[in-house]
Design a protein around this motif. Structure first.
Motif, PDB file in Angstrom:
ATOM      1  N   GLU A   2     -64.680 -48.818 -20.775  1.00  0.00           N
ATOM      2  CA  GLU A   2     -63.856 -48.112 -19.805  1.00  0.00           C
ATOM      3  C   GLU A   2     -62.406 -48.317 -20.226  1.00  0.00           C
ATOM      4  OE1 GLU A   2     -64.762 -49.235 -15.863  1.00  0.00           O
ATOM      5  OE2 GLU A   2     -66.893 -48.724 -16.000  1.00  0.00           O
ATOM      6  N   THR A   3     -61.751 -47.239 -20.518  1.00  0.00           N
ATOM      7  CA  THR A   3     -60.457 -47.311 -21.196  1.00  0.00           C
ATOM      8  C   THR A   3     -59.411 -48.072 -20.407  1.00  0.00           C
ATOM      9  OG1 THR A   3     -59.891 -45.153 -20.226  1.00  0.00           O
ATOM     10  CG2 THR A   3     -60.879 -45.182 -22.444  1.00  0.00           C
ATOM     11  N   GLU A   4     -59.455 -48.017 -19.071  1.00  0.00           N
ATOM     12  CA  GLU A   4     -58.414 -48.654 -18.279  1.00  0.00           C
ATOM     13  C   GLU A   4     -58.878 -49.939 -17.612  1.00  0.00           C
ATOM     14  OE1 GLU A   4     -56.956 -45.847 -15.521  1.00  0.00           O
ATOM     15  OE2 GLU A   4     -56.072 -44.528 -17.039  1.00  0.00           O
ATOM     16  N   ARG A   5     -60.167 -50.280 -17.705  1.00  0.00           N
ATOM     17  CA  ARG A   5     -60.668 -51.484 -17.042  1.00  0.00           C
ATOM     18  C   ARG A   5     -61.077 -52.562 -18.023  1.00  0.00           C
ATOM     19  NH1 ARG A   5     -65.205 -51.519 -13.984  1.00  0.00           N
ATOM     20  NH2 ARG A   5     -64.394 -53.303 -12.847  1.00  0.00           N
ATOM     21  N   GLY A   6     -61.906 -52.241 -18.981  1.00  0.00           N
ATOM     22  CA  GLY A   6     -62.390 -53.268 -19.885  1.00  0.00           C
ATOM     23  C   GLY A   6     -63.645 -52.838 -20.598  1.00  0.00           C
ATOM     24  N   VAL A   7     -64.431 -53.807 -21.006  1.00  0.00           N
ATOM     25  CA  VAL A   7     -65.594 -53.581 -21.861  1.00  0.00           C
ATOM     26  C   VAL A   7     -66.788 -54.283 -21.242  1.00  0.00           C
ATOM     27  CG1 VAL A   7     -66.581 -53.975 -24.151  1.00  0.00           C
ATOM     28  CG2 VAL A   7     -64.181 -53.390 -23.935  1.00  0.00           C
ATOM     29  N   TYR A   8     -67.940 -53.607 -21.250  1.00  0.00           N
ATOM     30  CA  TYR A   8     -69.211 -54.211 -20.858  1.00  0.00           C
ATOM     31  C   TYR A   8     -69.959 -54.607 -22.132  1.00  0.00           C
ATOM     32  CZ  TYR A   8     -68.583 -52.626 -16.049  1.00  0.00           C
ATOM     33  OH  TYR A   8     -68.130 -52.454 -14.770  1.00  0.00           O
ATOM     34  N   LEU A   9     -70.389 -55.857 -22.184  1.00  0.00           N
ATOM     35  CA  LEU A   9     -71.097 -56.387 -23.341  1.00  0.00           C
ATOM     36  C   LEU A   9     -72.543 -56.664 -22.982  1.00  0.00           C
ATOM     37  CD1 LEU A   9     -68.521 -58.990 -24.702  1.00  0.00           C
ATOM     38  CD2 LEU A   9     -68.818 -56.631 -25.415  1.00  0.00           C
ATOM     39  N   ASP A  27     -81.140 -59.131 -23.606  1.00  0.00           N
ATOM     40  CA  ASP A  27     -81.886 -58.106 -22.914  1.00  0.00           C
ATOM     41  C   ASP A  27     -81.853 -58.371 -21.411  1.00  0.00           C
ATOM     42  OD1 ASP A  27     -82.486 -56.947 -25.283  1.00  0.00           O
ATOM     43  OD2 ASP A  27     -84.454 -57.900 -25.494  1.00  0.00           O
ATOM     44  N   GLY A  28     -81.312 -57.416 -20.663  1.00  0.00           N
ATOM     45  CA  GLY A  28     -81.279 -57.543 -19.218  1.00  0.00           C
ATOM     46  C   GLY A  28     -80.075 -58.275 -18.681  1.00  0.00           C
ATOM     47  N   LEU A  29     -79.169 -58.745 -19.514  1.00  0.00           N
ATOM     48  CA  LEU A  29     -77.990 -59.479 -19.047  1.00  0.00           C
ATOM     49  C   LEU A  29     -76.754 -58.923 -19.737  1.00  0.00           C
ATOM     50  CD1 LEU A  29     -76.724 -61.767 -17.402  1.00  0.00           C
ATOM     51  CD2 LEU A  29     -77.110 -63.275 -19.352  1.00  0.00           C
ATOM     52  N   GLN A  30     -75.773 -58.575 -18.925  1.00  0.00           N
ATOM     53  CA  GLN A  30     -74.532 -58.040 -19.452  1.00  0.00           C
ATOM     54  C   GLN A  30     -73.364 -58.897 -19.001  1.00  0.00           C
ATOM     55  OE1 GLN A  30     -74.027 -53.902 -18.471  1.00  0.00           O
ATOM     56  NE2 GLN A  30     -75.575 -53.224 -19.926  1.00  0.00           N
ATOM     57  N   GLY A  31     -72.274 -58.736 -19.670  1.00  0.00           N
ATOM     58  CA  GLY A  31     -71.030 -59.408 -19.330  1.00  0.00           C
ATOM     59  C   GLY A  31     -69.901 -58.404 -19.298  1.00  0.00           C
ATOM     60  N   PHE A  32     -68.848 -58.767 -18.574  1.00  0.00           N
ATOM     61  CA  PHE A  32     -67.708 -57.865 -18.435  1.00  0.00           C
ATOM     62  C   PHE A  32     -66.463 -58.557 -18.988  1.00  0.00           C
ATOM     63  CE2 PHE A  32     -64.035 -56.290 -15.975  1.00  0.00           C
ATOM     64  CZ  PHE A  32     -64.081 -54.955 -16.363  1.00  0.00           C
ATOM     65  N   VAL A  33     -65.725 -57.824 -19.810  1.00  0.00           N
ATOM     66  CA  VAL A  33     -64.485 -58.314 -20.384  1.00  0.00           C
ATOM     67  C   VAL A  33     -63.350 -57.458 -19.827  1.00  0.00           C
ATOM     68  CG1 VAL A  33     -63.232 -58.837 -22.491  1.00  0.00           C
ATOM     69  CG2 VAL A  33     -65.720 -58.934 -22.486  1.00  0.00           C
ATOM     70  N   PRO A  60     -61.468 -50.886 -32.384  1.00  0.00           N
ATOM     71  CA  PRO A  60     -62.343 -52.012 -32.790  1.00  0.00           C
ATOM     72  C   PRO A  60     -63.354 -52.408 -31.736  1.00  0.00           C
ATOM     73  CG  PRO A  60     -60.102 -52.757 -32.342  1.00  0.00           C
ATOM     74  CD  PRO A  60     -60.061 -51.276 -32.288  1.00  0.00           C
ATOM     75  N   TRP A  61     -63.211 -51.883 -30.498  1.00  0.00           N
ATOM     76  CA  TRP A  61     -64.154 -52.250 -29.435  1.00  0.00           C
ATOM     77  C   TRP A  61     -65.007 -51.056 -29.016  1.00  0.00           C
ATOM     78  CZ3 TRP A  61     -58.879 -53.403 -29.220  1.00  0.00           C
ATOM     79  CH2 TRP A  61     -58.568 -54.733 -29.495  1.00  0.00           C
TER      80      TRP A  61
END
Length: 1453
Positions: free
Chosen positions: A438-445, A449-455, A473-474
């Motif tokens: 999301e260009t203005e919020r951040g990145v979901y990683l 499997d089944g678990l994500q993180g937010f940057v 690069p992201w």
């Protein structure tokens, strides 16, 4: 027979629904009278006539036009008319749905509206607020006044009690008020709640909640949004008709009746009732409950909730049976069934209750299911984001539907574990894939499997990024290395940071720091009483004035600047108060003596450093780490007779002491400064060993010619020759040096001599009786026999082993598995040119080769040997489940081949290498590497063996069920949760858990179990006994009587499952290198020791922040760039300092290295790229050496005050003073006006320049310009500090007077002025400042100023005068508990226990709440433990009991 076609009126009548209503109604009445066709009429009458009326003809034509339009423009050719009509209607309906498709948007602070109902999860509980996690990574808080109206009323009533003048009535009401439960008793972390948004504060506005002043970073982030849990607001819109069986709603206990509780459900005219019989929890008039209702009985408009169907719970699990009746009753948290109407990359559109629309964000979808259009799903309502038409946000995540915490698969077994347990705070994620950007919020990683993180966008890079690009690069699909910095509990996401600087922090939480270790931080703020240092982004520490430097600093603000880096040692770690105390004393930083951080560390003869903190006439007190103290008598303080301790040992001085006596019963230490100075190190007693004794010891130092040992168990130091050890171990001295490590055990030593004067003994290895070897001349293939001992020289190494030359014609080979009985202690290949003794295993006369073995069990078969790795001849020696070790023989595409014996190799497939999936696994293994695994399969016919490196049970049996736990069985487990009524324990080795009630914690029935509960923490390992196991419920007991006869065997039997794979080697070597690196770092950063000035000895190093200059493409590189060397500042402000290279930034990511290993085809391309590399790129990391270098760097960083000041310093070194002035003036014009701190640094540099090189007129001109361009008060105080630091005391005093006259309403100015006088020894002038300051200051600042001056008297002046000032304060303001507390702390700092007792007796007589009394008693008890005696501790406990009984007595009457 000719079939008749449909009549015209039938065709028209069948399409009546398509006609407008106005045309349809009049056509129905006249049609049967005048225009109905008979059955015999044909379709086409002769002559072209018709029997239809003009109105019917017009309607038929309009219908034909509509049908033609549908055929021509909305349908495809080649289909029937009926099909076209159906397709046309379906297409029209689909077009309407497509146009009405709801856009899926995430929730943010701007979309939070007042009155919005929302679902949240409690993530923290403070005394006055709840911290709540909301959807889409939002945070909020619930003030204590927004819990319920009943709770607020009780709070207001309690406040009125404190103002009551009647003592007896106040005590009665105070006793009742103590029953008011705290928020921690009503709520628990992880609980889900329904709430209403009551306020949204814009960023930068005032914080009415006060959370911004909290030390907890989570509390600060929750201050923006305020929620309310009032049932009347949460249940607003719910009608009486909505209260049906299974409906859930929030309620508060309104009153307590004879048979139960009356509940306030927030619905007009409706009350709930809950009987005592069915209430599972203790009654409280302030409890917040969730009710489930089954039946209604109308009784004066108060329906009763049937006891068997109504539950008051603290766990929100009972939300799950909720039934929704209408849109008004759709509350957050309601469990609803929805129909999927559309699936997109952003989420899912659903329809609930048949016709209401809803959206599901992608992060609230179930990761283990793929949804399709038309599928029915269950979810929970999160919030309503549109009223007209009603639209809801739904959550389909499993943990939201089950109202449980987010759990993931355990890597070690098939069980589940929480996300926090799987990824603790600070853990590193080596490879995470970008799932969404999301260009203005951040990145979901995608972590797994089944678990994500937010940057968040602020944590993507160290550089400021306004937006992210999809092709940068992201971009989606790229892999990144991150670190866990927190958790989003409601969304079940990890909070991750990708900033390279985050990996430089060793610790991210306070408890990770150890007392005595060196740390590096950034100065956050400087005051007269403390220096606050930021260790990481969320952890702050404090340095008290006694630990600013080795000597007392007159103006610490001049030496320490906010934003500068500082190196310290951890002095005290207080986990309860979330505080770390540091020391910046150079002597303690450079000390290599052992530290004393607890009473058990002190032993007689130990020499260490301490800090003088109290001086008496006959003795002085020394403080070590973690508030451990020792007494030094007068005769042990100095050899000089009649010495005055106060003059010789000022408070804050670092002294070298030797522990003389340790009194464990009284907790008292006695030390000596005199003996420590005379002997430097205590001489150990060597009488414990005698000449000729057989001893063993551990290596503590390795020198060029000898090794220093510590003998066990006497701890006597011993020396052994390197050559003696090398000869005994059959290796050269150089090889022994390389292999010997600190901590290694050396046995079979013999005491040769003793030296009592030096406290050391000389030892040597015992001479071994070697069996006689046959002469080489007699050895040949005919005379050799199996088992014979032979000697030879190692010639070379081959793939299959070590070649040994026995004679000129006889040679042998030693397989890697035959070198030692312990493969980890030995090596696969013996050193070349070494002489070895081996045993013959087999003789091959055809190949003229002998198979040898150097195993001790083969060489000396008559002795007892500890065989760790047995010999394996063939597959018959192995069985499934056996643990074996061997050396990697080769690394293939499908796995590894491991040599486990001379004639047998084992295979390890890729899937059996690791417990988790690792894509690039080959770099982790290399040939001849020692590995360990378990036998997975044996093929004896083909002599093949399969190994696995995975941990866990090979049979993959299921976990034991509840039947396997029997009453009376003793188990071990881990504490899962601590509740007020008991402890939940997970039983190890099973998926079961049990409850230990609080009554089962101790054998003493009268003991206070509530305090015992507080000692348990989640994650602690405990041993318990099963006292009941019925119907799936397990009751446990922790009573000590159950384990009285059981011998504690430690953790040997409870060891964690053994890990397999690569056998780690060289751990001690790595630790040694780390220690050496730290030492080198401290030496590099230190100043030369040649200066004998006391100020230099006490000075500390402050590093001004150094910007990292990188090439343009450096942002996308994964390797860290070495920072520019820093300008070292000592003695306040110095222009010239050595630039030392920092060791920080030496950590490099290894992901790029492993990506290109094993690719020989790309070597030429790689070399070509290296040749084409821009050799000028490293100029960004070099120290500037010319004007052009500085100008080039300033083009890239024009706002860096560090570069400008360094540029000025460069000019001063070449005597270009005017040029330096010009650069400074240019800097203040160039730096952006927003960078106030950077501009201030340059102005301070100009003031220092004029103070040293300029005249009074030029200094005054620069001072006036600086005062106009910056905060005038700051410049005035800085000018006074500059004079003070440069030794111009008269000018400093004059400047302070000017500042006090101009800024007389500032408390800071007067306190700094007073401290200046006190440090100069001008006590009378300092004391005259107090009445003078009170004339200028506002009345509201008087107490603060008097308190500051009193504290200065305690620290720098006369404690008796400080005591007098505090007495005046507490006499006029007896209810100022904070001032009482400061007064007590000051008295405690004087180590006068009796004075503290007198003050405590006075303060506890005053009226106060039990909460305040508890705080004072706790402080008193801590002080007695520190400076008092056991009698004082007992007196405090007795006094607390008497106060409690006295306070409770009126209520009992």
């Amino acid at each position: 027979m000719i079939s008749k076609k449909r009549g015209l009126e039938e065709a028209s009548s069948s399409q009546k629904s398509k006609k407008p209503k106005k045309q349809d109604e009049p056509s129905r009445e006249p049609a049967p009278k005048a225009s109905l066709l008979s059955a015999e009429e044909v379709d086409f009458p002769r002559g072209g006539g018709t029997s239809l009326t003009a109105l019917e003809v017009k309607a038929a034509r309009a219908e034909a036009v509509r049908e033609a339009d549908a055929e021509l423009f909305e349908e495809k050719d080649g289909k029937s008319k009926a099909g076209k009509k159906k397709k046309a209607s379906a297409a029209a309906a689909g077009g309407e749905k497509k146009s009405d498709k709801i856009r899926i948007e995430h929730l943010n602070y701007k979309r939070l509206n007042l009155g919005m109902k929302i679902m949240g999860q409690v993530v923290g509980i403070l005394p006055l607020a709840l911290l709540v996690s909301l959807p889409n990574q939002l945070l909020a808080h619930v003030p204590i006044t927004n819990i319920s109206t009943q709770y607020t009323s009780r709070l207001e009533h309690m406040e009125e009690e404190m103002d009551t003048s009647d003592v007896e009535e106040d005590e009665d009401e105070a006793a009742n008020s103590r029953r008011l439960p705290e928020l921690g008793q009503l709520f628990q972390v992880g609980q889900y709640v329904r709430a209403v948004v009551s306020a949204v504060n814009a960023p930068g506005t005032n914080d009415p909640s006060g959370l911004s002043r909290s030390r907890d970073e989570l509390a600060k982030n929750c201050r923006r949004v305020e929620l309310s849990l009032l049932p009347g607001r949460v249940n607003e819109g719910v009608q009486k008709g909505d209260l049906k069986a299974g409906f859930t709603l929030t309620a508060a206990v309104k009153s307590v009746e004879d048979h139960g509780y009356v509940l306030d459900v927030g619905v007009a005219g409706v009350d709930g009732f809950l009987s005592f019989k069915e209430s599972k929890s203790t009654g409280s008039e302030d409890a917040i409950a969730t009710c489930r209702r089954s039946d209604i009985r109308d009784n004066r408009n108060k329906p009763f909730l049937q006891p068997e169907d109504v539950h008051v719970v603290k766990k929100p699990l009972y939300f799950q049976d909720c039934i929704v009746a209408s849109v008004k009753s759709v509350l957050p948290g309601s469990l609803v069934q929805a129909l999927v109407t559309d699936v997109s990359s952003d989420g899912v559109n659903v329809q609930l209750l048949g016709f209401f629309d809803g959206t599901v964000d992608r992060i609230h979808l179930r990761q283990d299911k793929n949804l399709k259009v038309g599928q029915k799903v269950k979810g929970r309502v999160l919030y309503q984001h549109s009223a007209e038409p009603p639209r809801f946000a739904i959550g389909l995540s499993k943990h939201l539907v089950d109202l449980d915490v987010r759990k993931v698969q355990n890597a070690d077994d098939d069980g589940l574990m929480t996300v926090q347990e799987r990824y603790p705070l600070g853990s590193t994620i080596e490879s995470a894939k970008v799932a969404k950007l999301e260009t203005e919020r951040g990145v979901y990683l995608e972590v797994e499997d089944g678990l994500q993180g937010f940057v968040h966008i602020s944590h993507v890079s160290d550089d400021h990024l306004p937006t992210l690009t999809n092709n940068g690069p992201w971009k989606v699909g790229t892999l990144h290395r991150g670190r866990v910095t927190g958790y989003h509990g409601f969304d079940g996401l990890l909070q991750i940071s990708l900033k390279p600087s985050i990996f430089e922090h060793d610790f991210l939480q306070l408890t990770d720091y150890k007392v005595g270790e060196s740390v590096k931080g950034t100065i956050k703020s400087v005051s007269d009483t403390a220096l606050f240092v930021n260790l990481t982004g969320k952890i702050d520490a404090v340095i008290w004035p006694n630990h600013f430097a080795d000597i007392k600093l007159k103006q610490p603000a001049r030496r320490f600047k906010p934003g500068a880096s500082i190196k310290c040692k951890v002095l005290v770690v207080d986990a309860e108060r979330k505080r770390i105390a540091l020391t910046a004393k150079r002597t303690l930083l450079d000390s290599d003596l052992p530290i004393v951080s607890k009473f058990e560390d002190a032993r007689p003869g130990l020499v260490t450093h301490g800090v003088v903190f109290k001086v008496f006439d006959k003795h002085l007190m020394v403080e070590f780490y973690n508030n451990v103290k020792a007494m030094v008598p007068l005769k042990e303080a100095s050899d000089t007779p009649n010495v005055k301790l106060a003059d010789t040992f000022p408070i804050g001085r670092v002294v070298r002491v030797q522990i003389l006596n340790v009194d464990s019963e009284q907790g008292r230490l006695v030390a000596s400064i005199r003996q420590a100075l005379a002997s430097k190190e205590p001489i150990p007693d060597v009488s414990a060993v005698e000449i000729g004794d057989s001893v063993q010891g551990k290596v503590i130092e390795v020198h060029a010619e000898h090794v220093l040992l510590s003998l066990d168990p006497s701890k006597v130091r011993a020396l052994v020759s390197i050559k003696n050890l090398a000869n005994n171990r059959k290796m050269s001295p150089a090889q022994l040096h390389a292999s010997l490590r600190v901590g290694d055990l050396v046995d079979d030593l013999l005491v040769v001599s003793r030296n009592p004067e030096k406290g050391i003994v000389i030892v040597a290895k015992k001479p071994s009786v070697r069996p006689s070897l046959p002469e080489k001349g007699t050895i040949n293939f005919d005379t050799l026999t199996v088992g014979q001992l032979v000697g030879g020289r190692v010639t070379r190494h081959t793939r299959n082993g070590t070649l040994v030359k026995i004679t000129a014609k006889v040679g042998g080979i030693i397989h890697p598995t035959d070198t030692s009985d312990d493969l980890e202690a030995g090596a696969p290949f013996l050193p070349v040119d070494t002489i070895v003794r081996a045993s013959v295993l087999s003789i091959d006369k055809d190949k003229r080769q002998v198979t040898l073995s150097t195993r001790e069990s083969r060489v000396n078969p008559n002795r007892e040997h500890k065989i760790v790795d047995r010999e394996i001849v063939n597959a018959y020696d192995l069985h499934v489940g056996d643990t074996v070790r061997g050396y990697v023989k080769s690394v293939a595409e499908h796995g590894l081949f491991v040599a486990v014996g001379r004639e047998i190799d084992a295979r390890v497939q890729i899937r059996e290498l690791f417990d988790e999936f690792i894509k690039d696994w080959k770099p982790k293994f290399k040939e001849h590497q020692l590995v360990e695994g378990r036998v997975l399969g044996v093929d004896t016919e083909n002599n093949k063996v399969e190994l696995t490196f995975k941990s866990g049970d090979l049979k993959r049996d299921s976990k034991p069920s509840g039947a396997s736990v029997k009453e009376g069985e003793k188990i071990t487990g881990v504490i899962k949760r601590v509740e007020p009524f008991g402890i939940f324990i997970d039983i190890e080795g099973t998926k079961l858990h049990g409850l230990c009630h609080k009554s089962q914690l101790t054998d003493n029935a009268e003991a206070d179990v509530s305090e015992a509960l507080q000692t348990f923490r989640v994650g602690d390992r405990v041993k318990a006994m099963v006292i009941a196991a019925e119907k799936g419920r397990i009751s446990l007991s922790l009573k000590p009587s159950h384990f009285a006869e059981e011998v504690d065997e430690g953790s040997a039997d409870e060891a964690s499952p053994k890990s397999f794979g690569v056998v780690e080697e060289g751990e001690d070597e790595e630790e040694t290198s780390d220690v050496e690196g730290d030492g080198g770092d401290s030496e590099d950063e230190g100043q030369p020791r040649g200066d004998s000035d006391d100020d230099d000895d006490g000075a500390m190093q402050v590093d001004v922040p150094v910007p990292t200059f990188q090439p343009a493409a450096a942002s996308s590189s994964k390797s860290a760039t070495k920072p520019v060397p820093s300008l070292t500042l000592s003695e306040g402000f110095q222009w010239f300092g050595e630039s030392h290279e920092s060791d920080e930034g030496g950590h490099e990511a290894s992901s790029d290295e492993s990506d290109h290993e094993g690719e020989p085809s790309k070597k030429k391309k790689k070399k070509r790229k290296e040749i084409e590399k821009d050799l000028t790129a490293d100029m960004h990391t070099k120290t500037p050496e010319s004007n052009s270098d500085f100008e080039r760097l300033l083009l890239g960083s024009p706002n860096s005050s560090y570069l400008w000041i360094q540029y000025m310093s460069f000019q001063l070194q070449i005597a270009e003073i005017d040029k330096a002035r010009e650069i400074g003036r240019r800097a203040v014009k160039t730096i952006s006006f927003r960078e106030e701190g950077e501009r201030l640094n340059v102005w301070i540099a100009l003031l220092n320049l004029e103070n040293v090189y300029g005249t009074d007129e030029s200094l005054d001109a620069v001072f006036k310009d600086a005062a106009r361009a910056n905060d005038s008060k700051t410049i005035h105080l800085r000018m006074a500090t500059i004079f003070d630091q440069s030794g111009k005391m008269e000018k400093a005093e004059e400047q302070f007077k000017k500042t006090g006259k101009k800024f007389g309403k500032s408390c800071k100015v007067w306190t700094q002025f007073g401290e200046f006088y006190l440090r100069q020894g001008k006590l009378e002038e300092a004391r005259k400042l107090l009445p003078r300051s009170l004339q200028s200051l506002e009345k509201r600042k008087h107490l603060k100023t008097i308190s500051r001056f009193a504290q200065l008297e305690y620290k720098l002046g006369d404690p008796e005068r400080g005591r007098t000032l505090f007495e005046g304060i507490v006499d006029s303001h007896p209810k100022r508990w904070d001032l009482w507390s400061v007064y007590i702390d000051m008295e405690a700092s004087q180590k006068d226990a009796q004075s503290v007792r007198n003050i405590m007796h006075r303060v506890l007589v005053l009226k106060m709440t039990s909460h305040k009394a508890k705080a004072f008693f706790k402080k008193w008890l801590d002080i007695e433990k520190r400076i008092g005696d056991q009698g004082g501790v007992d007196a405090v406990k007795q006094k607390a009991v008497e106060w409690t009984q006295r306070a409770a007595a009126p209520n009992a009457q």
